[in-house]
Design an enzyme around this catalytic site. Sequence first.
Site, PDB file in Angstrom:
ATOM      1  N   HIS A  26       0.802  -1.233   0.000  1.00  0.00           N
ATOM      2  CA  HIS A  26       0.000   0.000   0.000  1.00  0.00           C
ATOM      3  C   HIS A  26       0.834   1.282   0.000  1.00  0.00           C
ATOM      4  CE1 HIS A  26      -4.089  -1.696   0.855  1.00  0.00           C
ATOM      5  NE2 HIS A  26      -3.344  -2.742   1.147  1.00  0.00           N
ATOM      6  N   ASP A  80       3.711   9.788  -0.196  1.00  0.00           N
ATOM      7  CA  ASP A  80       2.528   8.995   0.132  1.00  0.00           C
ATOM      8  C   ASP A  80       2.277   7.977  -0.970  1.00  0.00           C
ATOM      9  OD1 ASP A  80       0.256   8.253   1.547  1.00  0.00           O
ATOM     10  OD2 ASP A  80      -0.389  10.317   1.857  1.00  0.00           O
TER      11      ASP A  80
HETATM   12  O1  F6P Z   1      -1.045   3.356   4.498  1.00  0.00           O
HETATM   13  C1  F6P Z   1      -0.415   2.289   5.079  1.00  0.00           C
HETATM   14  C2  F6P Z   1      -1.094   1.836   6.351  1.00  0.00           C
HETATM   15  O2  F6P Z   1      -0.450   0.759   6.914  1.00  0.00           O
HETATM   16  C3  F6P Z   1      -2.514   1.449   6.107  1.00  0.00           C
HETATM   17  O3  F6P Z   1      -2.659   0.153   5.629  1.00  0.00           O
HETATM   18  C4  F6P Z   1      -3.083   1.711   7.451  1.00  0.00           C
HETATM   19  O4  F6P Z   1      -4.453   1.902   7.396  1.00  0.00           O
HETATM   20  C5  F6P Z   1      -2.395   2.993   7.849  1.00  0.00           C
HETATM   21  O5  F6P Z   1      -1.123   2.895   7.293  1.00  0.00           O
HETATM   22  C6  F6P Z   1      -2.460   3.224   9.359  1.00  0.00           C
HETATM   23  O6  F6P Z   1      -1.442   2.614  10.008  1.00  0.00           O
HETATM   24  P1  F6P Z   1      -1.561   1.842  11.361  1.00  0.00           P
HETATM   25  O7  F6P Z   1      -2.202   0.521  11.053  1.00  0.00           O
HETATM   26  O8  F6P Z   1      -0.158   1.712  11.847  1.00  0.00           O
HETATM   27  O9  F6P Z   1      -2.421   2.657  12.266  1.00  0.00           O
END
Ligand code: F6P
Length: 473
Positions: free
Chosen positions: A169, A378
């Site tokens: 992602h 990003d």
């Molecule tokens: O954008 C990458 C990501 O890991 C997403 O999959 C996730 O929703 C977001 O960052 C938030 O991160 P975390 O799970 O560490 O709160």
Amino acid sequence: MGDLKDIAGPLTIISNRAPYELRKKAGKPTYEKTVGGLVSVLDEIMCQGGGTWVAWGESAGASDRVQVPVENPKYSIKLIQLTDQEVRNYYQGFSNRILWPLCHYFLDRCHFRTDYWKSYEMVNQKFARAYATEGRSDDCIWIHDFHLTLLPGLIRGENRSLSIGFFWHIPFPSSPVFRVLPWRKEVLRGLLGSDLIGFQLDAHADNFLQCVEDVLKVPVNRQERLVEFQGRTIKVGSFPVGIDFERWNSLASNPTNHEKAQQIRKEVGGKYLLVGADRLDYTKGILERLLAYERFLEKYPEYHGNVCLMQIAVPSRTRVEEYMRLRRSIDETIGRISGRFSTRKWVPVRYLYKAFPTEELVSYYSAADVAMITPLRDGMNLVAEEFVASRALENGCLILSEFAGAAGILTDGSIVNPYDLDGLADTIHECLSMSEAEKQSRMRSLRKAVKANDVYWWCRNFLQSLGTARPLH
Ligand code: F6P
């Protein structure tokens, strides 16, 4: 809601975070769906086709299995419990203090610690064991994100009939940056256990192929984006993720939303409203945005008393030191800007440090004249797309960082370099003085792009491609 029936079938999804969270309702524990477009669509495909979702999460009772949705169960979640030490070293450590900064090009924020790595390996093995007690040999598995890079290799083992898809992602960095990682070989080998590895952008897919060639010395077919590894062919591709356009658009078109948006505008009292909404993360460029706004107030005093920046920051990774420090810097910067420019009647910045449900976010996005989405780096940035989908009246401006993956899709936004504070200050001025006709024509084309590239299209595209990846063996 988009239709996914033709591609839905029993599927195993594996991710770090679970789609449902344990919460107390009227004193009783229950599982509630987490907020987020991606979870919604993946939940939808699981509800239509059934299967299992394996993820880290707290369980209410003795069983590690939960049937969801609780009121009308359609699939099950297998919950993996992590110890405090695993959370510190695998999640906060290797995932968020090594892979996250590395992949976003913040090398100076990486902490390459062996205890983090050991824990990351062990937790990936824990996920693999949890899958092993669930999975069938003809399974279709979809693994998500940088927390689980070793998992495809661990699950694959000797089993060639499994179909394993992996979606990355976040950005995948260029080879000179990725090669800094002391465990680069292990991470790449793990990922190559997949049949299909998806990235947000062509550039990320190409960076990955370059790394495979440089680090593993493995032959790579760049034109067709294929890798030959351990007697298998792995497909690599780009699948830019999107949002559920119709959902945001219909929430925004609701008369209650218009009223709420009007109220927000009234409450801030300024003529112009700028909005920023991000997880509180150094990659999102919140601090730089505030500095650019300060520069704007210095350069364009005619806006004093007439403009307000509303910054929403969603608490995130709050136990990681870099995030604590960033929070302090943001607090200080907002304090300084307010102290410098506020009058008895006017506050130039409003700061909301909390998470909002989708219905409320839509109102903030609808109320704004300009959205400032200016990450320093990003993978995609779905907030930019949510803002556009919320502009049902086809007005408003989007200021978007050239370093967000979304800049490749939302080309009609005002694209900026978030490090160029003067440039960003001038862009705010340009947006506030743009003609209504120009705003409308740009917003129309932005909305078309978001609609065409929605999350259903992404999901379908990836799973269909995974289907065609199998016969290559
Ligand atoms: O954008 C990458 C990501 O890991 C997403 O999959 C996730 O929703 C977001 O960052 C938030 O991160 P975390 O799970 O560490 O709160």
